[in-house]
Structures are given as structure tokens and as C-alpha cells.
Design an enzyme around this catalytic site. Structure first.
Site: not given
Ligand code: SIN
Length: 540
Positions: A132, A356, A391
């Protein structure tokens, strides 16, 4: 300058212990996300635990988490790398000790989750890991493709439900923390639709009520995320920290009229591209890491692109994915797209950013203790300083897991056996009638969410923040002085209280850092703002 809150009241509902139902427990856990469930399991090792949640056990942000949980599992990865990535993303406000604590406990606790029944996706027996934004190595473990949160929550819920010392009470709305004159938490004033007000006396109270996404018109969060724990903690006098840091997720499905559903970042981690309405891939123009730039950068780039192309959204392009692999790896998103007749092998997926994750929250130390005795906080409601000003994706399930365990351990260490019916204090708290006009709370909630999106959103500036404060104060005068008898009204009061704290903190931080971007102060100013902003009833 103290925080300005119009019509502040210590408790939202009148209390008279002579007529309210009273329940007693050693340890009370409020909330059923990963942190609350994990805390309950830990505390139940030695004490009786009552876990309450405002709807059913499964209604939480955890349940909706798609992408995964970050932890060091790969042979090329190291704990030091995960620590370094977390600190780099946090833009100067992470607490290194906390980061080390959380990251280093990750592999063991994820292993424990697997033992407890979470079916992480695996290849040849080894847990699959993916990438990610902001992570230097693949380290995001996932379950059932893109249903990681659900896979974790289901395993923890099974364990909680089977535990002989955990008593679960669903559909209890926690209205307020009860405190005494010695800054000690004694439990919670709650509301049960079947019986009305109830006091849950507890020797230790663990707040795990989740976040505040529903304060925004555009959000990935479920209906329950109305900032109740933050409002309660503030009224009880707890210190709150980093309230200006709301993280926006770059990609939620944008279909006018449909609720905003998360489109996981792991999709970009595995090759999805962001393109604008003209089909132009644009992220490289904004950051060398392209689609995998930090979330704040991607969110702002998308907004900029929407403005430049005069559009309400941009698109995720996954047309190059193998369709069969896509539906196996991302079943939730596949189903969602199909439900709107989006054929991902031919069509682009319309997306835009949404609120979020609340980075700020109730200030805790490394033992999950808050500034109020016998009150602990963990998960999204807490501010542990793991995330700093931004974060790293998938670090929040990890934090909930680690700090849930820590909160349970600290409660076990601190608490004495519970009060019984004869030693519970007598309490009376009356609220005078208001003669001000009544506002339609449904209308106020919707208008507040639109205001927060417009004025306290991805890009902020002084005039917008000051206007937001003024409008919130106006609503507070007509909403905070009323006595409600239903969660919908108390939620509205919490939303106004916390929105005000967020606008106040955002106004005070006259710089840009992490998820907090001020158009009028676009630079980071370490000299003046290299510190946390703390707010609380008795703090400035
Ligand atoms: C996502 O799956 O993009 C969200 C995961 C997160 O916000 O840590």
C-alpha cells in the site's frame, strides 16, 4: 484561548440513581471493533467483563476494513523498515516509542488472530502480503480478498461470545462517562430502547467507540461512526489530542445518490491506475510514487484534477487485470461494481476522496491510560501518537489489536473488584427546560456534514474554519440545551461537540502537515507547530 463550546453541559441526560436501572461489572468495554473485542478478551482473563455496543456486534469500522492489516511477515522486510515508514508518513508527530511498541508486537498478535480463526489469504501455507502507499515493502495481510476487517471481527466475535466471563449487551447507546470529583471514571450512563436509561457501574472502563467519519458528507464510515466516544470523553474532562487530523481516503466509489463505498488502496498497490475524465493518468504529475503516494497527496491530487477537468470524480482503471483473478482477489469490490453495472474489464470505476479515519482522539499513554483515572482508550477513539499527522494505510487494525490488548492488561492491573448495589454512589443531575426554539436534528446533522466537508475538509483556510466555528456555535445554542430521549439526538449533540473541536484545532494549526492542509499556510512550520495540539475542558 480556551475552547469555545456553546451551551456546554456535563451530562446530556438527567440522572437520578433512585429511578434508573443499574448494572455492575468489573470492566466495561464500550465498542465492538477490533480494539474493543481484543480488550474484552484480555480483561476477561481475570475479571468479569461487560461489552456494550450501540447496534449489533458487527457494526463497526473494523467490519468494513477491506485492504488489510500491516505487519512484518516478508523475508525481505524488517521491523525497522515498518517503524521507519510509519514515522516518515507521520510527518514529525509520531512517538517513536509507541511506533516501536506497536510494530514489534504485530507479527505475534497477527499469528494469534490466525490461531483464533481469522482466515488470512495464503499461498503454500504462508500468509500473502501486499503493498500500500507509503510502505517500502509488501506487508499488508488480508483475509477473504478484500474482507479483512470482517474476517478479523468474526473470529474475535466468536471468541468473545464463547467466553464465560464476557457478557455482551448489544443495542446500548453510551450517553456519558460517569466521573466523580476525584477525576475517576465510575462507568457509563447508557440507554436501552427496551428499558430506557441505565447506569453501568464499572471499576474500569475501556473506551473503544471508534471514529468520527459521519461528521462528513462524504465518508467511508458506517452510520455508527458519530464521534460519541470523543464527545463523552470531552464532557468528562479528558484531554483530546490531534483533533485537526482527519484522514481522507482517496478512493471511494462515486455514484451520485449511492452511499460512498471504500475502494481499497491495495487495488492501487496491485496495479490499478488513477485517470481523469479525459483518460489521462495523472498521479506522476503530483508525486514520484504515483498512485502509491501517501494518501493525503493522492486525495489532494484527485481534488485538483476534479477542479481542472470540471468533474465530480476521477476514475480507477483496472481493465488490465485478469477478470477471474480480480473477482477472486477483490470479491467485495467486484460485487459492488456489478451491482452498479460496472464491468471492471471494460468500464472505469468512478471514485473520489472521502473522510476515512480520525487520527486524533482521546490522549493515552503507552499503557492506554487516559487523563481520567480508570478510563482507558484504544482503537480509533484514542490518540496514541502512532500515526503522527498521517496514518500509514493498514496500521490502524494493527494499532487496535495491540492497544486493545494493552488496554485490557492495564485495566486488569489497576482495577479493584466491582462496586455492588450498596456501594454505588447516589447521583442526581437535573437539566432545566429550554425555551429556545427546536431545530430539526435530522436537518442539522445533514447540514453539519455538508459544512464539515466544505469548510473543514481536505483543504482548509482561516475564513472557512472561522465560518464553520460560527455556524456550529449557532446550532449548538439550539441543540445542546435540549434533552433528548433517543440516540439520534445525542449523536447530533456529540457530532456538534466534536465538529467544534476539529474546527478549533484545524484553525489553530496554521501550517500544513500530513492530512491537515491549509491553503493559506501551505508549508510545514516545525518551529511553531512541531508539537501536538491538545484540547479539553480544562485545557487551552
Ligand atoms: C484500504 O483498504 O484502503 C483501507 C485500509 C486502511 O485505511 O488502513
Amino acid at each position: 484561548m480556551p475552547v469555545r463550546q456553546s451551551e456546554f453541559r456535563r451530562y446530556l441526560a438527567p440522572i437520578d440513581t433512585s429511578s434508573i436501572q443499574q448494572l455492575f461489572t468489573d470492566c466495561l468495554v464500550v465498542g465492538s471493533g477490533i480494539a474493543g473485542l481484543r480488550a474484552a478478551i484480555e480483561a476477561a482473563g481475570q475479571r468479569n467483563v461487560t461489552l456494550i455496543c450501540k447496534r449489533s456486534l458487527g457494526e463497526s469500522n473494523t467490519w468494513n476494513a477491506q485492504g488489510g492489516v500491516a505487519t512484518v511477515l516478508g523475508s525481505e522486510d524488517r521491523i525497522e523498515y515498518h517503524i521507519a515508514d510509519t514515522i516518515k508518513t507521520g510527518c514529525g508527530l509520531c512517538d517513536r516509542d509507541i511506533v516501536e511498541l506497536v510494530v514489534s508486537r504485530g507479527p505475534e498478535l497477527i499469528g494469534q488472530l490466525a490461531e483464533w480463526g481469522t482466515e488470512f489469504d495464503r499461498t503454500d501455507g504462508k500468509i500473502d502480503i501486499t503493498l500500500e502507499g507509503g510502505h517500502s515493502h509488501a506487508r499488508v495481510a488480508h483475509a477473504h480478498g478484500d474482507s479483512t476487517g470482517r474476517g478479523i471481527a468474526e473470529a474475535l466475535i466468536r471468541k468473545v461470545q464463547a467466553h464465560p466471563r464476557i457478557h455482551v449487551l448489544e443495542h446500548i447507546f453510551a450517553i456519558d462517562l460517569i466521573t466523580d470529583d476525584e477525576n475517576q471514571c465510575l462507568g457509563v450512563l447508557g440507554f436501552r430502547p427496551s428499558t430506557g436509561l441505565v447506569i453501568l457501574w464499572a471499576a474500569g472502563t475501556i473506551l473503544a467507540t471508534g471514529g468520527a467519519g459521519r461528521l462528513y458528507r462524504e465518508t467511508t464510515n458506517p452510520e455508527v461512526a458519530t464521534a460519541d466516544g470523543l464527545g463523552m470523553a470531552y464532557r468528562a474532562g479528558a484531554s483530546l489530542r490531534d483533533m485537526e487530523f482527519m484522514q481522507f481516503h482517496p478512493t471511494t466509489l462515486y455514484i451520485a445518490g449511492a452511499s460512498r463505498a471504500l475502494i481499497t488502496e491495495t487495488l492501487r498497490g496491485e496495479g490499478a491506475m488513477l485517470v481523469d475524465g479525459n483518460g489521462v493518468r495523472f498521479m506522476q504529475e503530483y508525486h514520484p510514487s504515483g498512485e502509491l503516494a501517501p494518501r493525503d497527496v493522492v486525495s489532494r491530487a484527485i481534488l485538483d484534477r476534479m477542479l481542472k477537468t470540471n468533474s465530480t470524480h476521477v476514475y480507477l482503471d483496472v481493465r488490465h487485470f485478469d477478470k477471474a483473478h480480480f473477482s477472486k482477489r477483490f470479491p467485495t469490490i467486484s460485487e459492488l461494481c456489478e451491482s452498479f453495472d460496472i464491468d471492471v474489464s471494460h468500464d472505469l470505476i468512478p471514485v473520489r476522496p472521502s473522510a476515512h479515519y480520525m487520527i486524533g482522539g482521546v490522549k493515552t499513554d503507552a499503557a492506554a491510560r487516559t487523563s481520567i483515572r480508570n478510563l482507558y482508550a484504544c482503537g480509533e477513539v484514542a490518540s496514541t501518537c502512532l500515526h503522527g499527522a498521517n496514518r500509514l494505510g493498514s496500521n490502524s487494525l494493527l494499532e487496535g489489536l495491540v492497544f486493545g490488548q494493552i488496554a485490557g492488561q492495564s485495566a486488569l492491573q489497576d482495577i479493584r473488584p466491582s462496586r455492588d448495589r450498596f456501594s454505588a454512589p447516589r447521583m442526581e443531575f437535573a437539566i432545566p427546560d429550554s425555551d429556545r426554539s427546536r431545530l430539526d436534528t435530522d436537518d442539522v446533522r445533514n447540514a453539519l456534514r455538508a459544512l464539515m466537508w466544505r469548510n473543514v475538509g481536505i483543504t482548509r483556510k482561516e475564513t472557512h474554519l472561522a465560518e464553520a466555528e460560527d455556524i456550529i456555535h449557532f446550532w449548538q445554542r439550539y441543540v445542546m440545551d435540549k434533552v433528548f430521549d433517543h440516540p439520534f439526538g445525542w449523536e447530533c449533540q456529540n457530532m456538534l461537540t466534536v465538529a467544534n473541536l476539529m474546527a478549533t484545532a484545524a484553525r489553530r494549526r496554521q501550517e500544513s502537515r500530513g492530512v491537515h492542509f491549509r491553503g493559506d499556510y501551505p508549508e510545514t512550520n516545525n518551529k511553531q507547530f512541531g508539537h501536538h495540539i491538545e484540547l479539553g475542558k480544562s485545557l487551552t
